[in-house]
Scaffold this motif. Sequence first.
Motif, PDB file in Angstrom:
ATOM      1  N   VAL A   1       0.825  -1.205   0.000  1.00 61.09           N
ATOM      2  CA  VAL A   1       0.000   0.000   0.000  1.00 61.09           C
ATOM      3  C   VAL A   1       0.863   1.260   0.000  1.00 61.09           C
ATOM      4  O   VAL A   1       0.559   2.242  -0.690  1.00 61.09           O
ATOM      5  CB  VAL A   1      -0.966  -0.012   1.199  1.00 61.09           C
ATOM      6  N   ARG A   2       1.954   1.235   0.732  1.00 63.34           N
ATOM      7  CA  ARG A   2       2.869   2.377   0.791  1.00 63.34           C
ATOM      8  C   ARG A   2       3.441   2.716  -0.594  1.00 63.34           C
ATOM      9  O   ARG A   2       3.819   3.867  -0.853  1.00 63.34           O
ATOM     10  CB  ARG A   2       3.996   2.023   1.778  1.00 63.34           C
ATOM     11  N   ASN A   3       3.497   1.742  -1.487  1.00 63.63           N
ATOM     12  CA  ASN A   3       4.125   1.934  -2.796  1.00 63.63           C
ATOM     13  C   ASN A   3       3.132   2.259  -3.909  1.00 63.63           C
ATOM     14  O   ASN A   3       3.547   2.414  -5.063  1.00 63.63           O
ATOM     15  CB  ASN A   3       4.910   0.676  -3.184  1.00 63.63           C
ATOM     16  N   LEU A   4       1.845   2.336  -3.594  1.00 65.02           N
ATOM     17  CA  LEU A   4       0.851   2.611  -4.619  1.00 65.02           C
ATOM     18  C   LEU A   4       0.783   4.105  -4.923  1.00 65.02           C
ATOM     19  O   LEU A   4       0.881   4.941  -4.028  1.00 65.02           O
ATOM     20  CB  LEU A   4      -0.524   2.124  -4.156  1.00 65.02           C
ATOM     21  N   ALA A   5       0.565   4.419  -6.204  1.00 68.87           N
ATOM     22  CA  ALA A   5       0.395   5.821  -6.590  1.00 68.87           C
ATOM     23  C   ALA A   5      -0.842   6.418  -5.930  1.00 68.87           C
ATOM     24  O   ALA A   5      -0.863   7.590  -5.560  1.00 68.87           O
ATOM     25  CB  ALA A   5       0.309   5.935  -8.110  1.00 68.87           C
ATOM     26  N   ASP A   6      -1.884   5.604  -5.763  1.00 67.67           N
ATOM     27  CA  ASP A   6      -3.131   6.052  -5.126  1.00 67.67           C
ATOM     28  C   ASP A   6      -3.555   4.984  -4.122  1.00 67.67           C
ATOM     29  O   ASP A   6      -4.311   4.068  -4.459  1.00 67.67           O
ATOM     30  CB  ASP A   6      -4.216   6.271  -6.176  1.00 67.67           C
ATOM     31  N   PRO A   7      -3.075   5.070  -2.867  1.00 64.95           N
ATOM     32  CA  PRO A   7      -3.423   4.045  -1.874  1.00 64.95           C
ATOM     33  C   PRO A   7      -4.919   3.898  -1.652  1.00 64.95           C
ATOM     34  O   PRO A   7      -5.406   2.781  -1.437  1.00 64.95           O
ATOM     35  CB  PRO A   7      -2.709   4.520  -0.601  1.00 64.95           C
ATOM     36  N   ASP A   8      -5.664   4.997  -1.692  1.00 65.89           N
ATOM     37  CA  ASP A   8      -7.112   4.903  -1.465  1.00 65.89           C
ATOM     38  C   ASP A   8      -7.782   4.090  -2.562  1.00 65.89           C
ATOM     39  O   ASP A   8      -8.634   3.230  -2.290  1.00 65.89           O
ATOM     40  CB  ASP A   8      -7.717   6.304  -1.388  1.00 65.89           C
ATOM     41  N   ALA A   9      -7.419   4.349  -3.821  1.00 67.83           N
ATOM     42  CA  ALA A   9      -7.985   3.580  -4.927  1.00 67.83           C
ATOM     43  C   ALA A   9      -7.577   2.116  -4.832  1.00 67.83           C
ATOM     44  O   ALA A   9      -8.374   1.214  -5.121  1.00 67.83           O
ATOM     45  CB  ALA A   9      -7.541   4.167  -6.267  1.00 67.83           C
ATOM     46  N   GLY A  10      -6.333   1.853  -4.409  1.00 72.36           N
ATOM     47  CA  GLY A  10      -5.889   0.475  -4.256  1.00 72.36           C
ATOM     48  C   GLY A  10      -6.672  -0.278  -3.196  1.00 72.36           C
ATOM     49  O   GLY A  10      -7.054  -1.440  -3.387  1.00 72.36           O
ATOM     50  N   LEU A  11      -6.938   0.374  -2.071  1.00 72.64           N
ATOM     51  CA  LEU A  11      -7.726  -0.267  -1.013  1.00 72.64           C
ATOM     52  C   LEU A  11      -9.160  -0.504  -1.462  1.00 72.64           C
ATOM     53  O   LEU A  11      -9.755  -1.545  -1.149  1.00 72.64           O
ATOM     54  CB  LEU A  11      -7.684   0.583   0.250  1.00 72.64           C
ATOM     55  N   ARG A  12      -9.736   0.436  -2.208  1.00 69.92           N
ATOM     56  CA  ARG A  12     -11.093   0.223  -2.723  1.00 69.92           C
ATOM     57  C   ARG A  12     -11.118  -0.961  -3.688  1.00 69.92           C
ATOM     58  O   ARG A  12     -12.066  -1.764  -3.677  1.00 69.92           O
ATOM     59  CB  ARG A  12     -11.598   1.488  -3.429  1.00 69.92           C
ATOM     60  N   ALA A  13     -10.075  -1.084  -4.516  1.00 67.45           N
ATOM     61  CA  ALA A  13     -10.018  -2.209  -5.452  1.00 67.45           C
ATOM     62  C   ALA A  13      -9.950  -3.533  -4.706  1.00 67.45           C
ATOM     63  O   ALA A  13     -10.615  -4.512  -5.078  1.00 67.45           O
ATOM     64  CB  ALA A  13      -8.813  -2.058  -6.388  1.00 67.45           C
ATOM     65  N   MET A  14      -9.152  -3.587  -3.625  1.00 70.27           N
ATOM     66  CA  MET A  14      -9.063  -4.825  -2.846  1.00 70.27           C
ATOM     67  C   MET A  14     -10.394  -5.125  -2.154  1.00 70.27           C
ATOM     68  O   MET A  14     -10.812  -6.287  -2.083  1.00 70.27           O
ATOM     69  CB  MET A  14      -7.915  -4.723  -1.844  1.00 70.27           C
ATOM     70  N   HIS A  15     -11.053  -4.095  -1.634  1.00 67.87           N
ATOM     71  CA  HIS A  15     -12.371  -4.280  -1.028  1.00 67.87           C
ATOM     72  C   HIS A  15     -13.327  -4.937  -2.023  1.00 67.87           C
ATOM     73  O   HIS A  15     -14.043  -5.890  -1.699  1.00 67.87           O
ATOM     74  CB  HIS A  15     -12.908  -2.921  -0.580  1.00 67.87           C
ATOM     75  N   ASP A  16     -13.339  -4.455  -3.259  1.00 63.44           N
ATOM     76  CA  ASP A  16     -14.288  -4.952  -4.255  1.00 63.44           C
ATOM     77  C   ASP A  16     -13.948  -6.358  -4.734  1.00 63.44           C
ATOM     78  O   ASP A  16     -14.821  -7.062  -5.264  1.00 63.44           O
ATOM     79  CB  ASP A  16     -14.333  -4.001  -5.448  1.00 63.44           C
ATOM     80  N   LEU A  17     -12.696  -6.797  -4.543  1.00 59.89           N
ATOM     81  CA  LEU A  17     -12.298  -8.139  -4.948  1.00 59.89           C
ATOM     82  C   LEU A  17     -12.651  -9.198  -3.904  1.00 59.89           C
ATOM     83  O   LEU A  17     -12.576 -10.396  -4.186  1.00 59.89           O
ATOM     84  CB  LEU A  17     -10.787  -8.185  -5.215  1.00 59.89           C
ATOM     85  N   LEU A  18     -13.019  -8.765  -2.709  1.00 57.67           N
ATOM     86  CA  LEU A  18     -13.300  -9.702  -1.620  1.00 57.67           C
ATOM     87  C   LEU A  18     -14.745 -10.183  -1.638  1.00 57.67           C
ATOM     88  O   LEU A  18     -15.664  -9.450  -1.999  1.00 57.67           O
ATOM     89  CB  LEU A  18     -13.027  -9.037  -0.271  1.00 57.67           C
ATOM     90  N   ARG A  19     -14.920 -11.418  -1.191  1.00 53.97           N
ATOM     91  CA  ARG A  19     -16.255 -11.930  -0.923  1.00 53.97           C
ATOM     92  C   ARG A  19     -16.823 -11.193   0.292  1.00 53.97           C
ATOM     93  O   ARG A  19     -16.079 -10.838   1.206  1.00 53.97           O
ATOM     94  CB  ARG A  19     -16.155 -13.433  -0.635  1.00 53.97           C
ATOM     95  N   PRO A  20     -18.127 -10.917   0.343  1.00 54.94           N
ATOM     96  CA  PRO A  20     -18.691 -10.270   1.537  1.00 54.94           C
ATOM     97  C   PRO A  20     -18.306 -11.005   2.820  1.00 54.94           C
ATOM     98  O   PRO A  20     -18.410 -12.225   2.906  1.00 54.94           O
ATOM     99  CB  PRO A  20     -20.201 -10.338   1.278  1.00 54.94           C
TER     100      PRO A  20
END
Length: 268
Positions: A130-149
Amino acid sequence: MPGPDSSRPLGPASLPRAFDAHARSYDRLVAANPRYHDHLRLSARRMGLARGSGLRLLDVGCGTGASTAALLDAVPGAQVVGVDASAEMLAQARRKNWPPGVQFVHSRLEDLDRAGVTGPFDGILAAYLVRNLADPDAGLRAMHDLLRPGAPLAVHEYSARDSLRSRMVWDAVCWGVIIPMGRLRSGSGDLYRYLWRSVRAFDGVRSVAERMGRAGFIDIRTQTVTGWQTHIVHTFLGRRPAGPDPSPGAADELADLETPPVGTPSVD
Protein backbone atom coordinates in the motif's frame (compact mmCIF):
# COMPACT_ATOMS: atom_id res chain seq x y z
CA MET A 1 22.54 11.42 8.31
CA PRO A 2 23.59 10.99 4.67
CA GLY A 3 22.51 13.70 2.29
CA PRO A 4 19.86 13.40 -0.43
CA ASP A 5 20.22 10.78 -3.13
CA SER A 6 22.27 11.93 -6.06
CA SER A 7 20.27 9.74 -8.46
CA ARG A 8 16.72 10.40 -9.57
CA PRO A 9 14.43 9.23 -6.74
CA LEU A 10 12.35 6.11 -7.34
CA GLY A 11 8.56 6.32 -7.28
CA PRO A 12 5.52 4.11 -7.97
CA ALA A 13 5.97 4.21 -11.77
CA SER A 14 9.64 3.19 -11.70
CA LEU A 15 9.52 0.69 -8.80
CA PRO A 16 8.79 -2.43 -10.91
CA ARG A 17 11.97 -1.86 -12.94
CA ALA A 18 13.96 -1.31 -9.76
CA PHE A 19 12.66 -4.56 -8.30
CA ASP A 20 13.52 -6.28 -11.59
CA ALA A 21 17.13 -5.17 -11.16
CA HIS A 22 17.31 -6.39 -7.54
CA ALA A 23 15.26 -9.59 -7.88
CA ARG A 24 18.16 -12.06 -7.86
CA SER A 25 19.60 -10.72 -4.62
CA TYR A 26 16.31 -9.94 -2.89
CA ASP A 27 15.75 -13.25 -1.09
CA ARG A 28 19.30 -13.30 0.27
CA LEU A 29 18.87 -9.80 1.63
CA VAL A 30 15.54 -10.36 3.39
CA ALA A 31 16.86 -13.65 4.81
CA ALA A 32 19.24 -11.50 6.86
CA ASN A 33 16.30 -9.58 8.33
CA PRO A 34 15.42 -11.14 11.70
CA ARG A 35 11.86 -12.46 11.79
CA TYR A 36 10.97 -11.22 8.25
CA HIS A 37 9.26 -14.51 7.36
CA ASP A 38 7.90 -15.01 10.89
CA HIS A 39 6.11 -11.68 10.72
CA LEU A 40 4.55 -12.46 7.35
CA ARG A 41 3.25 -15.76 8.76
CA LEU A 42 1.91 -13.89 11.78
CA SER A 43 -0.06 -11.47 9.59
CA ALA A 44 -1.44 -14.37 7.55
CA ARG A 45 -2.59 -16.17 10.71
CA ARG A 46 -4.15 -12.98 12.05
CA MET A 47 -6.58 -13.04 9.11
CA GLY A 48 -8.46 -15.79 10.96
CA LEU A 49 -9.05 -17.92 7.86
CA ALA A 50 -10.49 -21.40 8.32
CA ARG A 51 -7.94 -24.11 7.61
CA GLY A 52 -8.64 -26.56 4.83
CA SER A 53 -8.81 -26.66 1.08
CA GLY A 54 -11.22 -24.67 -1.04
CA LEU A 55 -10.37 -21.11 -0.04
CA ARG A 56 -9.34 -18.75 -2.84
CA LEU A 57 -6.83 -16.15 -1.67
CA LEU A 58 -5.10 -13.18 -3.32
CA ASP A 59 -1.52 -12.27 -2.50
CA VAL A 60 -1.13 -8.83 -4.04
CA GLY A 61 2.45 -7.56 -4.24
CA CYS A 62 3.72 -11.12 -3.78
CA GLY A 63 7.29 -10.41 -4.90
CA THR A 64 9.41 -13.56 -4.80
CA GLY A 65 6.70 -15.49 -2.96
CA ALA A 66 7.49 -15.00 0.74
CA SER A 67 3.97 -13.77 1.46
CA THR A 68 2.53 -16.56 -0.70
CA ALA A 69 4.35 -19.10 1.47
CA ALA A 70 2.99 -17.34 4.57
CA LEU A 71 -0.60 -17.73 3.32
CA LEU A 72 -0.04 -21.42 2.59
CA ASP A 73 1.44 -21.90 6.05
CA ALA A 74 -1.71 -20.39 7.56
CA VAL A 75 -4.14 -22.16 5.20
CA PRO A 76 -2.63 -25.33 3.70
CA GLY A 77 -4.46 -26.39 0.57
CA ALA A 78 -5.73 -22.93 -0.31
CA GLN A 79 -5.74 -21.71 -3.89
CA VAL A 80 -3.49 -18.66 -3.99
CA VAL A 81 -3.13 -16.14 -6.80
CA GLY A 82 0.12 -14.20 -6.39
CA VAL A 83 0.31 -10.90 -8.26
CA ASP A 84 3.23 -8.55 -8.74
CA ALA A 85 4.21 -5.72 -11.10
CA SER A 86 7.84 -6.91 -11.31
CA ALA A 87 8.40 -9.64 -13.90
CA GLU A 88 11.78 -10.60 -12.47
CA MET A 89 10.50 -10.91 -8.90
CA LEU A 90 7.80 -13.24 -10.24
CA ALA A 91 10.44 -15.21 -12.15
CA GLN A 92 12.19 -15.85 -8.84
CA ALA A 93 8.89 -16.89 -7.26
CA ARG A 94 8.10 -19.32 -10.08
CA ARG A 95 11.47 -21.08 -9.65
CA LYS A 96 10.37 -22.32 -6.23
CA ASN A 97 8.37 -25.46 -5.51
CA TRP A 98 4.68 -24.76 -5.02
CA PRO A 99 1.72 -27.07 -4.42
CA PRO A 100 -1.12 -27.31 -6.93
CA GLY A 101 -3.47 -24.36 -6.79
CA VAL A 102 -0.78 -21.65 -6.68
CA GLN A 103 -0.41 -19.36 -9.67
CA PHE A 104 1.50 -16.15 -10.33
CA VAL A 105 0.28 -13.28 -12.50
CA HIS A 106 2.30 -10.33 -13.78
CA SER A 107 0.16 -7.25 -13.22
CA ARG A 108 -0.22 -4.05 -11.28
CA LEU A 109 -3.10 -3.95 -8.81
CA GLU A 110 -4.76 -1.33 -11.00
CA ASP A 111 -4.75 -3.69 -14.01
CA LEU A 112 -5.90 -6.97 -12.44
CA ASP A 113 -9.12 -7.15 -14.43
CA ARG A 114 -7.22 -6.85 -17.71
CA ALA A 115 -4.84 -9.57 -16.49
CA GLY A 116 -7.80 -11.91 -15.91
CA VAL A 117 -7.71 -11.77 -12.10
CA THR A 118 -11.22 -11.31 -10.77
CA GLY A 119 -12.97 -11.92 -7.47
CA PRO A 120 -14.44 -12.89 -5.28
CA PHE A 121 -11.59 -13.92 -2.97
CA ASP A 122 -11.93 -15.37 0.51
CA GLY A 123 -9.05 -13.23 1.77
CA ILE A 124 -6.37 -10.83 0.57
CA LEU A 125 -2.88 -10.28 1.94
CA ALA A 126 -1.09 -7.11 0.82
CA ALA A 127 2.46 -7.14 2.19
CA TYR A 128 4.60 -4.02 1.81
CA LEU A 129 2.35 -2.82 -1.03
CA VAL A 130 0.00 0.00 0.00
CA ARG A 131 2.87 2.38 0.79
CA ASN A 132 4.12 1.93 -2.80
CA LEU A 133 0.85 2.61 -4.62
CA ALA A 134 0.39 5.82 -6.59
CA ASP A 135 -3.13 6.05 -5.13
CA PRO A 136 -3.42 4.05 -1.87
CA ASP A 137 -7.11 4.90 -1.47
CA ALA A 138 -7.99 3.58 -4.93
CA GLY A 139 -5.89 0.47 -4.26
CA LEU A 140 -7.73 -0.27 -1.01
CA ARG A 141 -11.09 0.22 -2.72
CA ALA A 142 -10.02 -2.21 -5.45
CA MET A 143 -9.06 -4.83 -2.85
CA HIS A 144 -12.37 -4.28 -1.03
CA ASP A 145 -14.29 -4.95 -4.25
CA LEU A 146 -12.30 -8.14 -4.95
CA LEU A 147 -13.30 -9.70 -1.62
CA ARG A 148 -16.25 -11.93 -0.92
CA PRO A 149 -18.69 -10.27 1.54
CA GLY A 150 -17.38 -10.82 5.05
CA ALA A 151 -13.87 -11.75 3.88
CA PRO A 152 -10.73 -10.24 5.47
CA LEU A 153 -7.91 -8.04 4.24
CA ALA A 154 -4.52 -7.97 5.97
CA VAL A 155 -2.24 -5.07 5.10
CA HIS A 156 1.25 -5.99 6.33
CA GLU A 157 3.10 -2.69 6.27
CA TYR A 158 5.59 -0.31 7.79
CA SER A 159 4.21 2.66 9.74
CA ALA A 160 6.60 4.69 11.88
CA ARG A 161 5.31 8.25 11.57
CA ASP A 162 3.48 8.30 14.93
CA SER A 163 6.55 7.49 17.03
CA LEU A 164 9.85 9.37 17.31
CA ARG A 165 11.49 6.27 18.73
CA SER A 166 10.27 4.18 15.78
CA ARG A 167 11.61 6.72 13.29
CA MET A 168 14.99 6.79 15.04
CA VAL A 169 15.24 2.99 15.04
CA TRP A 170 14.19 2.89 11.38
CA ASP A 171 16.84 5.45 10.38
CA ALA A 172 19.56 3.60 12.29
CA VAL A 173 18.69 0.19 10.82
CA CYS A 174 18.38 1.52 7.27
CA TRP A 175 21.60 3.51 7.15
CA GLY A 176 23.57 1.13 9.35
CA VAL A 177 22.43 -2.21 7.87
CA ILE A 178 19.83 -2.32 5.08
CA ILE A 179 21.24 0.23 2.64
CA PRO A 180 24.91 -0.87 2.97
CA MET A 181 23.94 -4.55 2.70
CA GLY A 182 21.71 -3.86 -0.31
CA ARG A 183 24.55 -2.03 -2.03
CA LEU A 184 26.96 -4.87 -1.22
CA ARG A 185 24.62 -7.64 -2.45
CA SER A 186 23.31 -5.92 -5.59
CA GLY A 187 25.83 -3.22 -6.45
CA SER A 188 23.26 -0.46 -5.87
CA GLY A 189 21.51 1.00 -2.88
CA ASP A 190 18.81 2.84 -4.82
CA LEU A 191 15.93 0.52 -3.94
CA TYR A 192 16.86 0.48 -0.26
CA ARG A 193 17.23 4.26 -0.07
CA TYR A 194 13.73 4.38 -1.53
CA LEU A 195 12.59 1.93 1.17
CA TRP A 196 13.94 4.24 3.88
CA ARG A 197 12.43 7.33 2.29
CA SER A 198 9.02 5.79 1.57
CA VAL A 199 8.55 4.50 5.13
CA ARG A 200 9.54 7.91 6.49
CA ALA A 201 6.89 9.56 4.30
CA PHE A 202 4.09 7.01 4.81
CA ASP A 203 1.00 7.26 7.02
CA GLY A 204 0.85 6.81 10.73
CA VAL A 205 -1.10 3.89 12.17
CA ARG A 206 -4.39 5.73 12.61
CA SER A 207 -4.16 7.23 9.13
CA VAL A 208 -3.82 3.76 7.57
CA ALA A 209 -6.87 2.60 9.52
CA GLU A 210 -8.79 5.66 8.37
CA ARG A 211 -7.90 4.90 4.74
CA MET A 212 -9.27 1.40 5.19
CA GLY A 213 -12.48 2.80 6.67
CA ARG A 214 -12.94 5.17 3.74
CA ALA A 215 -12.48 2.24 1.37
CA GLY A 216 -15.43 0.46 3.00
CA PHE A 217 -13.72 -1.93 5.41
CA ILE A 218 -15.16 -2.58 8.87
CA ASP A 219 -13.86 -4.15 12.10
CA ILE A 220 -10.55 -2.37 11.53
CA ARG A 221 -7.75 -3.02 13.99
CA THR A 222 -3.99 -3.07 14.02
CA GLN A 223 -1.35 -5.11 15.78
CA THR A 224 2.41 -4.77 15.81
CA VAL A 225 5.14 -7.43 15.73
CA THR A 226 8.17 -8.46 17.77
CA GLY A 227 11.85 -7.56 17.67
CA TRP A 228 13.34 -4.27 16.47
CA GLN A 229 10.33 -3.96 14.14
CA THR A 230 7.93 -3.45 17.08
CA HIS A 231 5.79 -0.36 16.34
CA ILE A 232 7.45 -0.14 12.91
CA VAL A 233 5.86 -3.14 11.14
CA HIS A 234 2.13 -3.69 11.66
CA THR A 235 -0.75 -5.90 10.59
CA PHE A 236 -3.73 -3.76 9.60
CA LEU A 237 -6.84 -5.92 9.57
CA GLY A 238 -10.30 -5.24 8.19
CA ARG A 239 -13.05 -7.05 6.38
CA ARG A 240 -15.62 -6.36 3.73
CA PRO A 241 -19.08 -6.06 5.27
CA ALA A 242 -21.12 -9.25 5.09
CA GLY A 243 -24.27 -7.39 4.14
CA PRO A 244 -24.92 -4.26 2.10
CA ASP A 245 -22.01 -1.80 2.15
CA PRO A 246 -22.27 0.66 5.04
CA SER A 247 -23.12 4.28 4.44
CA PRO A 248 -20.17 6.71 4.05
CA GLY A 249 -20.72 7.89 7.60
CA ALA A 250 -20.57 4.39 9.02
CA ALA A 251 -17.34 3.65 7.14
CA ASP A 252 -15.63 6.46 9.04
CA GLU A 253 -16.29 4.84 12.40
CA LEU A 254 -13.15 2.92 13.39
CA ALA A 255 -12.94 0.10 15.83
CA ASP A 256 -10.50 0.68 18.69
CA LEU A 257 -6.94 0.13 17.52
CA GLU A 258 -5.52 -2.86 19.34
CA THR A 259 -1.75 -2.66 19.67
CA PRO A 260 -0.47 -5.32 22.09
CA PRO A 261 2.37 -4.70 24.56
CA VAL A 262 5.88 -4.86 23.16
CA GLY A 263 6.90 -8.42 22.41
CA THR A 264 3.47 -9.95 22.80
CA PRO A 265 1.58 -9.67 19.51
CA SER A 266 -1.79 -11.36 19.86
CA VAL A 267 -3.28 -13.63 17.22
CA ASP A 268 -7.06 -13.41 16.90
